[in-house]
Design a protein around this motif. Structure first.
Motif, PDB file in Angstrom:
ATOM      1  N   THR A   1       0.856  -1.185   0.000  1.00 43.17           N
ATOM      2  CA  THR A   1       0.000   0.000   0.000  1.00 43.17           C
ATOM      3  C   THR A   1       0.891   1.233   0.000  1.00 43.17           C
ATOM      4  N   ILE A   2       0.673   2.100  -0.984  1.00 48.96           N
ATOM      5  CA  ILE A   2       1.513   3.278  -1.198  1.00 48.96           C
ATOM      6  C   ILE A   2       0.628   4.513  -1.120  1.00 48.96           C
ATOM      7  N   VAL A   3       0.948   5.448  -0.227  1.00 48.19           N
ATOM      8  CA  VAL A   3       0.190   6.689  -0.110  1.00 48.19           C
ATOM      9  C   VAL A   3       1.013   7.814  -0.723  1.00 48.19           C
ATOM     10  N   LEU A   4       0.404   8.507  -1.671  1.00 47.28           N
ATOM     11  CA  LEU A   4       1.082   9.581  -2.393  1.00 47.28           C
ATOM     12  C   LEU A   4       0.316  10.888  -2.254  1.00 47.28           C
ATOM     13  N   GLN A   5       1.034  12.000  -2.304  1.00 46.13           N
ATOM     14  CA  GLN A   5       0.434  13.330  -2.223  1.00 46.13           C
ATOM     15  C   GLN A   5       0.407  13.942  -3.624  1.00 46.13           C
ATOM     16  N   GLN A   6      -0.689  14.643  -3.948  1.00 46.93           N
ATOM     17  CA  GLN A   6      -0.805  15.280  -5.259  1.00 46.93           C
ATOM     18  C   GLN A   6       0.293  16.322  -5.420  1.00 46.93           C
ATOM     19  N   GLN A   7       0.872  16.382  -6.628  1.00 49.57           N
ATOM     20  CA  GLN A   7       1.956  17.303  -6.953  1.00 49.57           C
ATOM     21  C   GLN A   7       1.532  18.205  -8.110  1.00 49.57           C
ATOM     22  N   PRO A   8       2.112  19.392  -8.212  1.00 49.01           N
ATOM     23  CA  PRO A   8       1.809  20.261  -9.361  1.00 49.01           C
ATOM     24  C   PRO A   8       2.223  19.578 -10.662  1.00 49.01           C
ATOM     25  N   SER A   9       1.408  19.775 -11.690  1.00 48.18           N
ATOM     26  CA  SER A   9       1.688  19.180 -12.998  1.00 48.18           C
ATOM     27  C   SER A   9       1.162  20.120 -14.078  1.00 48.18           C
ATOM     28  N   ALA A  10       1.967  20.348 -15.090  1.00 46.00           N
ATOM     29  CA  ALA A  10       1.537  21.217 -16.188  1.00 46.00           C
ATOM     30  C   ALA A  10       0.441  20.550 -17.008  1.00 46.00           C
ATOM     31  N   SER A  11       0.492  19.225 -17.094  1.00 42.94           N
ATOM     32  CA  SER A  11      -0.492  18.475 -17.871  1.00 42.94           C
ATOM     33  C   SER A  11      -0.639  17.101 -17.248  1.00 42.94           C
ATOM     34  N   GLY A  12      -1.845  16.580 -17.220  1.00 42.22           N
ATOM     35  CA  GLY A  12      -2.089  15.271 -16.614  1.00 42.22           C
ATOM     36  C   GLY A  12      -2.125  15.391 -15.101  1.00 42.22           C
ATOM     37  N   ILE A  13      -1.930  14.252 -14.413  1.00 48.71           N
ATOM     38  CA  ILE A  13      -1.897  14.274 -12.951  1.00 48.71           C
ATOM     39  C   ILE A  13      -0.617  13.616 -12.460  1.00 48.71           C
ATOM     40  N   ARG A  14      -0.208  14.022 -11.258  1.00 44.16           N
ATOM     41  CA  ARG A  14       1.030  13.501 -10.685  1.00 44.16           C
ATOM     42  C   ARG A  14       0.876  13.431  -9.175  1.00 44.16           C
ATOM     43  N   TYR A  15       1.200  12.264  -8.611  1.00 42.43           N
ATOM     44  CA  TYR A  15       1.222  12.050  -7.169  1.00 42.43           C
ATOM     45  C   TYR A  15       2.583  11.471  -6.828  1.00 42.43           C
ATOM     46  N   ALA A  16       3.131  11.829  -5.661  1.00 43.12           N
ATOM     47  CA  ALA A  16       4.469  11.329  -5.313  1.00 43.12           C
ATOM     48  C   ALA A  16       4.669  11.315  -3.802  1.00 43.12           C
ATOM     49  N   ASN A  17       5.663  10.520  -3.392  1.00 42.19           N
ATOM     50  CA  ASN A  17       6.225  10.573  -2.038  1.00 42.19           C
ATOM     51  C   ASN A  17       7.735  10.455  -2.211  1.00 42.19           C
ATOM     52  N   ASP A  18       8.467  10.167  -1.152  1.00 45.84           N
ATOM     53  CA  ASP A  18       9.931  10.107  -1.251  1.00 45.84           C
ATOM     54  C   ASP A  18      10.434   8.957  -2.118  1.00 45.84           C
ATOM     55  N   THR A  19       9.631   7.914  -2.307  1.00 45.31           N
ATOM     56  CA  THR A  19      10.066   6.723  -3.036  1.00 45.31           C
ATOM     57  C   THR A  19       9.339   6.536  -4.359  1.00 45.31           C
ATOM     58  N   TYR A  20       8.039   6.795  -4.386  1.00 45.48           N
ATOM     59  CA  TYR A  20       7.208   6.497  -5.553  1.00 45.48           C
ATOM     60  C   TYR A  20       6.700   7.761  -6.245  1.00 45.48           C
ATOM     61  N   GLU A  21       6.458   7.615  -7.546  1.00 44.16           N
ATOM     62  CA  GLU A  21       5.812   8.658  -8.341  1.00 44.16           C
ATOM     63  C   GLU A  21       4.789   7.995  -9.263  1.00 44.16           C
ATOM     64  N   TYR A  22       3.573   8.546  -9.279  1.00 50.38           N
ATOM     65  CA  TYR A  22       2.490   8.047 -10.116  1.00 50.38           C
ATOM     66  C   TYR A  22       2.067   9.170 -11.050  1.00 50.38           C
ATOM     67  N   THR A  23       2.012   8.874 -12.370  1.00 47.77           N
ATOM     68  CA  THR A  23       1.587   9.881 -13.338  1.00 47.77           C
ATOM     69  C   THR A  23       0.538   9.304 -14.282  1.00 47.77           C
ATOM     70  N   GLU A  24      -0.360  10.175 -14.713  1.00 47.21           N
ATOM     71  CA  GLU A  24      -1.334   9.867 -15.762  1.00 47.21           C
ATOM     72  C   GLU A  24      -1.273  11.007 -16.758  1.00 47.21           C
ATOM     73  N   TRP A  25      -1.077  10.658 -18.021  1.00 47.31           N
ATOM     74  CA  TRP A  25      -1.028  11.665 -19.063  1.00 47.31           C
ATOM     75  C   TRP A  25      -1.455  11.018 -20.380  1.00 47.31           C
ATOM     76  N   GLN A  26      -2.448  11.591 -21.022  1.00 42.39           N
ATOM     77  CA  GLN A  26      -2.976  11.109 -22.301  1.00 42.39           C
ATOM     78  C   GLN A  26      -3.240   9.601 -22.273  1.00 42.39           C
ATOM     79  N   ASP A  27      -3.979   9.146 -21.288  1.00 49.51           N
ATOM     80  CA  ASP A  27      -4.373   7.742 -21.120  1.00 49.51           C
ATOM     81  C   ASP A  27      -3.213   6.794 -20.860  1.00 49.51           C
ATOM     82  N   GLU A  28      -2.051   7.317 -20.497  1.00 52.73           N
ATOM     83  CA  GLU A  28      -0.924   6.460 -20.130  1.00 52.73           C
ATOM     84  C   GLU A  28      -0.641   6.627 -18.646  1.00 52.73           C
ATOM     85  N   VAL A  29      -0.496   5.507 -17.946  1.00 49.86           N
ATOM     86  CA  VAL A  29      -0.257   5.493 -16.510  1.00 49.86           C
ATOM     87  C   VAL A  29       1.121   4.904 -16.259  1.00 49.86           C
TER      88      VAL A  29
END
Length: 107
Positions: free
Chosen positions: A64-92
């Protein structure tokens, strides 16, 4: 004319109810959205977005990974010190320490 009006109203109501099944309100008033993403290799991640707290909780490979929303110019981005999750143009992508561990575009 009454039949057509009734038919159109029924279709609109059906569509409205069908589009609301992924969002639920928790007791605290937080808006929670859940999703499961499976790539072409059969790997999947479960994601729970809390739009009020601006967090994403991801379950991947039993972790279980808890991430905080991060600023992103396009798409969405969540991150913590170890993990980064991005969604952009239907790609995860989910990365651990800069290495991609899950991608919806895996072939």
């Amino acid at each position: 004319m009454k039949k057509i009006t009734f038919f159109i109203t029924a279709i609109v109501l059906l569509f409205a109810f069908a589009c609301t099944n992924n969002t639920k309100k928790e007791k605290s008033g937080d808006e929670i959205v859940t999703s499961t993403i499976t790539n072409s290799n059969g790997k999947s991640i479960d994601i729970t977005y809390n739009t009020t707290e601006e967090t994403a909780t991801i379950v991947f490979n039993g972790e279980t990974i808890v991430l905080q929303q991060q600023p992103s110019a396009s798409g969405i981005r969540y991150a913590n010190d170890t993990y980064e999750y991005t969604e952009w143009q239907d790609e995860v992508e989910l990365s651990r320490n800069g290495q991609v561990v899950f991608s919806s575009k895996d072939q």
